[in-house]
Design a protein around this motif. Structure first.
Motif, PDB file in Angstrom:
ATOM      1  N   ASN A  65       9.874   3.986   3.335  1.00 46.70           N
ATOM      2  CA  ASN A  65       8.345   4.436   3.109  1.00 46.70           C
ATOM      3  C   ASN A  65       7.575   4.349   4.489  1.00 46.70           C
ATOM      4  OD1 ASN A  65       8.466   4.582   0.284  1.00 46.70           O
ATOM      5  ND2 ASN A  65       6.452   5.066   0.573  1.00 46.70           N
ATOM      6  N   LEU A  66       6.690   5.144   4.590  1.00 48.61           N
ATOM      7  CA  LEU A  66       5.775   5.280   5.851  1.00 48.61           C
ATOM      8  C   LEU A  66       5.165   3.942   6.230  1.00 48.61           C
ATOM      9  CD1 LEU A  66       3.970   8.624   5.683  1.00 48.61           C
ATOM     10  CD2 LEU A  66       5.648   8.045   7.492  1.00 48.61           C
ATOM     11  N   ASP A  67       4.479   3.363   5.199  1.00 47.83           N
ATOM     12  CA  ASP A  67       3.573   2.128   5.486  1.00 47.83           C
ATOM     13  C   ASP A  67       3.531   1.057   4.166  1.00 47.83           C
ATOM     14  OD1 ASP A  67       2.423   4.246   4.008  1.00 47.83           O
ATOM     15  OD2 ASP A  67       1.002   4.816   5.518  1.00 47.83           O
ATOM     16  N   GLU A  68       2.771   0.131   4.590  1.00 52.67           N
ATOM     17  CA  GLU A  68       2.232  -0.666   3.311  1.00 52.67           C
ATOM     18  C   GLU A  68       1.030  -1.609   3.803  1.00 52.67           C
ATOM     19  OE1 GLU A  68       1.789  -1.772   0.452  1.00 52.67           O
ATOM     20  OE2 GLU A  68       3.653  -2.309  -0.090  1.00 52.67           O
ATOM     21  N   TYR A  69       0.201  -1.904   2.977  1.00 50.56           N
ATOM     22  CA  TYR A  69      -0.791  -2.856   3.571  1.00 50.56           C
ATOM     23  C   TYR A  69      -0.257  -4.355   3.631  1.00 50.56           C
ATOM     24  CZ  TYR A  69      -4.112   0.464   1.317  1.00 50.56           C
ATOM     25  OH  TYR A  69      -4.851   1.594   0.915  1.00 50.56           O
ATOM     26  N   VAL A  70      -0.919  -4.980   4.787  1.00 51.80           N
ATOM     27  CA  VAL A  70      -0.803  -6.003   5.171  1.00 51.80           C
ATOM     28  C   VAL A  70      -1.636  -7.196   4.161  1.00 51.80           C
ATOM     29  CG1 VAL A  70      -1.236  -8.116   6.781  1.00 51.80           C
ATOM     30  CG2 VAL A  70      -0.161  -5.804   7.447  1.00 51.80           C
ATOM     31  N   GLY A  71      -0.806  -7.993   3.615  1.00 54.38           N
ATOM     32  CA  GLY A  71      -1.487  -9.119   2.554  1.00 54.38           C
ATOM     33  C   GLY A  71      -1.408  -8.807   1.277  1.00 54.38           C
ATOM     34  N   LEU A  72      -0.930  -7.351   0.749  1.00 53.19           N
ATOM     35  CA  LEU A  72      -0.866  -7.169  -0.648  1.00 53.19           C
ATOM     36  C   LEU A  72       0.864  -7.566  -1.100  1.00 53.19           C
ATOM     37  CD1 LEU A  72      -2.826  -3.928  -1.357  1.00 53.19           C
ATOM     38  CD2 LEU A  72      -3.449  -6.178  -1.464  1.00 53.19           C
ATOM     39  N   PRO A  73       0.860  -8.275  -2.200  1.00 50.25           N
ATOM     40  CA  PRO A  73       2.259  -8.644  -2.462  1.00 50.25           C
ATOM     41  C   PRO A  73       2.929  -7.317  -3.110  1.00 50.25           C
ATOM     42  CG  PRO A  73       0.948  -9.853  -3.837  1.00 50.25           C
ATOM     43  CD  PRO A  73      -0.081  -9.099  -2.673  1.00 50.25           C
ATOM     44  N   PRO A  74       4.340  -7.367  -3.267  1.00 55.55           N
ATOM     45  CA  PRO A  74       4.814  -6.230  -3.662  1.00 55.55           C
ATOM     46  C   PRO A  74       4.164  -5.776  -5.280  1.00 55.55           C
ATOM     47  CG  PRO A  74       6.735  -7.321  -2.764  1.00 55.55           C
ATOM     48  CD  PRO A  74       5.313  -8.218  -2.744  1.00 55.55           C
ATOM     49  N   GLY A  75       4.020  -6.695  -5.957  1.00 55.75           N
ATOM     50  CA  GLY A  75       3.540  -6.741  -7.476  1.00 55.75           C
ATOM     51  C   GLY A  75       2.366  -6.186  -7.756  1.00 55.75           C
ATOM     52  N   HIS A  76       1.370  -6.226  -6.516  1.00 53.26           N
ATOM     53  CA  HIS A  76      -0.155  -5.803  -6.482  1.00 53.26           C
ATOM     54  C   HIS A  76       0.011  -4.494  -7.103  1.00 53.26           C
ATOM     55  CE1 HIS A  76      -4.061  -4.921  -5.149  1.00 53.26           C
ATOM     56  NE2 HIS A  76      -4.460  -6.101  -5.235  1.00 53.26           N
ATOM     57  N   ASP A  77      -1.024  -3.983  -7.808  1.00 50.99           N
ATOM     58  CA  ASP A  77      -1.065  -2.688  -8.436  1.00 50.99           C
ATOM     59  C   ASP A  77      -1.572  -1.550  -7.410  1.00 50.99           C
ATOM     60  OD1 ASP A  77      -3.746  -3.323  -8.313  1.00 50.99           O
ATOM     61  OD2 ASP A  77      -3.981  -2.642 -10.563  1.00 50.99           O
ATOM     62  N   GLY A  97      18.751  -1.268  -3.932  1.00 49.91           N
ATOM     63  CA  GLY A  97      19.235  -1.753  -2.749  1.00 49.91           C
ATOM     64  C   GLY A  97      19.210  -0.838  -1.374  1.00 49.91           C
ATOM     65  N   TYR A  98      19.018   0.494  -1.726  1.00 48.87           N
ATOM     66  CA  TYR A  98      18.944   1.425  -0.682  1.00 48.87           C
ATOM     67  C   TYR A  98      17.487   1.799  -0.230  1.00 48.87           C
ATOM     68  CZ  TYR A  98      23.978   2.480  -1.492  1.00 48.87           C
ATOM     69  OH  TYR A  98      25.342   2.347  -1.405  1.00 48.87           O
ATOM     70  N   VAL A  99      16.513   1.235  -1.093  1.00 52.44           N
ATOM     71  CA  VAL A  99      15.065   1.381  -0.815  1.00 52.44           C
ATOM     72  C   VAL A  99      14.425   0.455   0.246  1.00 52.44           C
ATOM     73  CG1 VAL A  99      12.933   1.269  -2.102  1.00 52.44           C
ATOM     74  CG2 VAL A  99      14.708   2.163  -3.280  1.00 52.44           C
ATOM     75  N   HIS A 100      13.621   0.943   1.023  1.00 55.01           N
ATOM     76  CA  HIS A 100      13.180   0.156   1.942  1.00 55.01           C
ATOM     77  C   HIS A 100      11.547   0.638   2.038  1.00 55.01           C
ATOM     78  CE1 HIS A 100      17.295   0.838   3.485  1.00 55.01           C
ATOM     79  NE2 HIS A 100      17.209  -0.493   4.061  1.00 55.01           N
ATOM     80  N   LEU A 101      10.687  -0.482   2.094  1.00 54.20           N
ATOM     81  CA  LEU A 101       9.302  -0.307   2.530  1.00 54.20           C
ATOM     82  C   LEU A 101       8.894  -1.506   3.322  1.00 54.20           C
ATOM     83  CD1 LEU A 101       9.325   0.554  -0.966  1.00 54.20           C
ATOM     84  CD2 LEU A 101       6.974   0.956  -0.257  1.00 54.20           C
ATOM     85  N   PRO A 102       8.029  -1.248   4.331  1.00 54.58           N
ATOM     86  CA  PRO A 102       7.602  -2.414   4.972  1.00 54.58           C
ATOM     87  C   PRO A 102       7.053  -3.433   4.229  1.00 54.58           C
ATOM     88  CG  PRO A 102       6.695  -0.375   5.788  1.00 54.58           C
ATOM     89  CD  PRO A 102       7.167   0.096   4.506  1.00 54.58           C
ATOM     90  N   ALA A 103       7.362  -4.683   4.650  1.00 55.55           N
ATOM     91  CA  ALA A 103       6.987  -6.058   3.674  1.00 55.55           C
ATOM     92  C   ALA A 103       5.597  -6.339   4.236  1.00 55.55           C
ATOM     93  CB  ALA A 103       8.261  -7.013   4.254  1.00 55.55           C
ATOM     94  N   GLY A 104       4.611  -6.156   3.553  1.00 53.21           N
ATOM     95  CA  GLY A 104       3.350  -6.456   3.924  1.00 53.21           C
ATOM     96  C   GLY A 104       3.085  -8.071   3.824  1.00 53.21           C
ATOM     97  N   MET A 105       3.942  -8.881   3.166  1.00 51.48           N
ATOM     98  CA  MET A 105       3.787 -10.149   3.174  1.00 51.48           C
ATOM     99  C   MET A 105       4.870 -10.914   4.016  1.00 51.48           C
ATOM    100  SD  MET A 105       1.549 -10.695   0.977  1.00 51.48           S
ATOM    101  CE  MET A 105       1.618 -12.379   0.234  1.00 51.48           C
ATOM    102  N   ALA A 106       5.381 -10.344   5.326  1.00 49.49           N
ATOM    103  CA  ALA A 106       6.313 -10.865   5.843  1.00 49.49           C
ATOM    104  C   ALA A 106       6.008 -12.008   6.861  1.00 49.49           C
ATOM    105  CB  ALA A 106       6.947  -9.721   6.938  1.00 49.49           C
ATOM    106  N   ASP A 107       6.565 -12.991   6.907  1.00 52.06           N
ATOM    107  CA  ASP A 107       6.207 -14.101   7.643  1.00 52.06           C
ATOM    108  C   ASP A 107       5.691 -13.755   9.120  1.00 52.06           C
ATOM    109  OD1 ASP A 107       6.299 -15.788   5.629  1.00 52.06           O
ATOM    110  OD2 ASP A 107       8.078 -16.474   6.058  1.00 52.06           O
ATOM    111  N   ASP A 108       6.665 -12.943   9.555  1.00 49.92           N
ATOM    112  CA  ASP A 108       6.827 -12.793  10.905  1.00 49.92           C
ATOM    113  C   ASP A 108       6.440 -11.126  10.941  1.00 49.92           C
ATOM    114  OD1 ASP A 108       6.600 -11.714  13.767  1.00 49.92           O
ATOM    115  OD2 ASP A 108       8.062 -13.506  14.259  1.00 49.92           O
TER     116      ASP A 108
END
Ligand code: F6R
Length: 248
Positions: A65-77, A97-108
């Motif tokens: 996917n193109l993008d993801e909000y920083v600070g929203l967990p994956p389960g946030h609606d 296992g083949y799905v990728h979205l940026p991780a908005g909650m990544a530590d780094d």
């Protein structure tokens, strides 16, 4: 660049889904780039229909996917993870296992952005990226002023984008201020692009994109440089064009 003007939103979605389905049939293990927002929803519904009624098989497809909000967990609606599972992935036979979205909650977050671009390269690069366009001409969350060569990174959302997206949140204060976004360079590396635009509120951005000079102030103008970009536009979004872009 191919510009297709169609009567309405439904028609651009059907056309877009046809292009995606053709690729999935020809290359079952293709790498697809998805977008969120309202623009691709009808295209996703058509892909779901094709999966359910025609057996379109996504089991070997890899997605980014193109993008993801920083600070929203994956389960946030309002997270883009949630959006993609609700509106597409849970209705088709994509391999989680083949799905990728940026991780908005990544530590780094910075390290994660680097990894995301590397991962796209490792799997062979994006075959096709679906795009919407912001009313200010942004693509993904590359806001006006973004470097045209940029890679995946964290961006601050403009007030305009936060206002546009506030309709999905209880109030504008709840709209995140930052997002991880594929860079413009990352998007341009995709072998094909499909940009969808519908409605009068996109007419100025579409005019700038098609008829304006290429400029970081209107990030979508970079698609003029792409070798296989298809712009799917409805009559309302095409309403301010002066040149005749009509193709039958
Ligand atoms: C979404 C995205 C955004 C949207 C754009 C248009 O993943 O990257 O650039 O495509 O903001 O949004 P809609 O389609 O809701 O008008």
């Amino acid at each position: 660049m191919l510009t297709l003007i169609r009567p309405d939103y439904n028609a651009i979605c059907i056309e877009g889904a046809r292009i995606v389905a053709e690729l999935v049939r020809k290359k079952p293990d293709c790498i697809l780039g998805f977008a969120t927002g309202s623009s691709p929803l009808g295209l996703y519904q058509e892909l779901i229909r094709m999966h359910q009624e025609e057996g379109l098989d996504f089991s070997k497809v890899t997605t980014f996917n193109l993008d993801e909000y920083v600070g929203l967990p994956p389960g946030h609606d309002q997270s883009y993870h949630f959006f993609m599972w609700e509106n597409l992935f849970k209705h088709i036979n994509v391999n989680p296992g083949y799905v990728h979205l940026p991780a908005g909650m990544a530590d780094d977050v910075e390290e994660h952005c680097e990894w995301y671009d590397k991962r796209i390269d490792e799997v062979g690069g994006l075959d096709l990226q679906i795009l919407g366009i912001g009313s200010n001409g942004h693509i993904a969350f590359n806001e006006p002023g973004s470097s045209l060569g940029s890679r995946t990174r964290v961006k601050t959302l403009t007030e305009k984008t936060r206002q546009d997206n506030a309709r999905f949140f209880e109030s504008i204060d709840q709209v995140p201020k930052y997002a991880i976004t594929m860079g413009i360079g990352t998007i341009m590396d995709a072998r094909k692009l499909i940009l969808l635009a519908s409605g009068k509120n996109k007419a100025q951005a579409i005019k700038n994109t098609l008829e304006g000079p290429i400029s970081a102030m209107v990030p979508a103008t970079i698609v003029q440089m792409h070798r296989h970009a298809t712009l799917l536009i409805d009559e309302d979004a095409a309403g301010m064009l002066t040149a005749d872009w009509r193709v039958d």
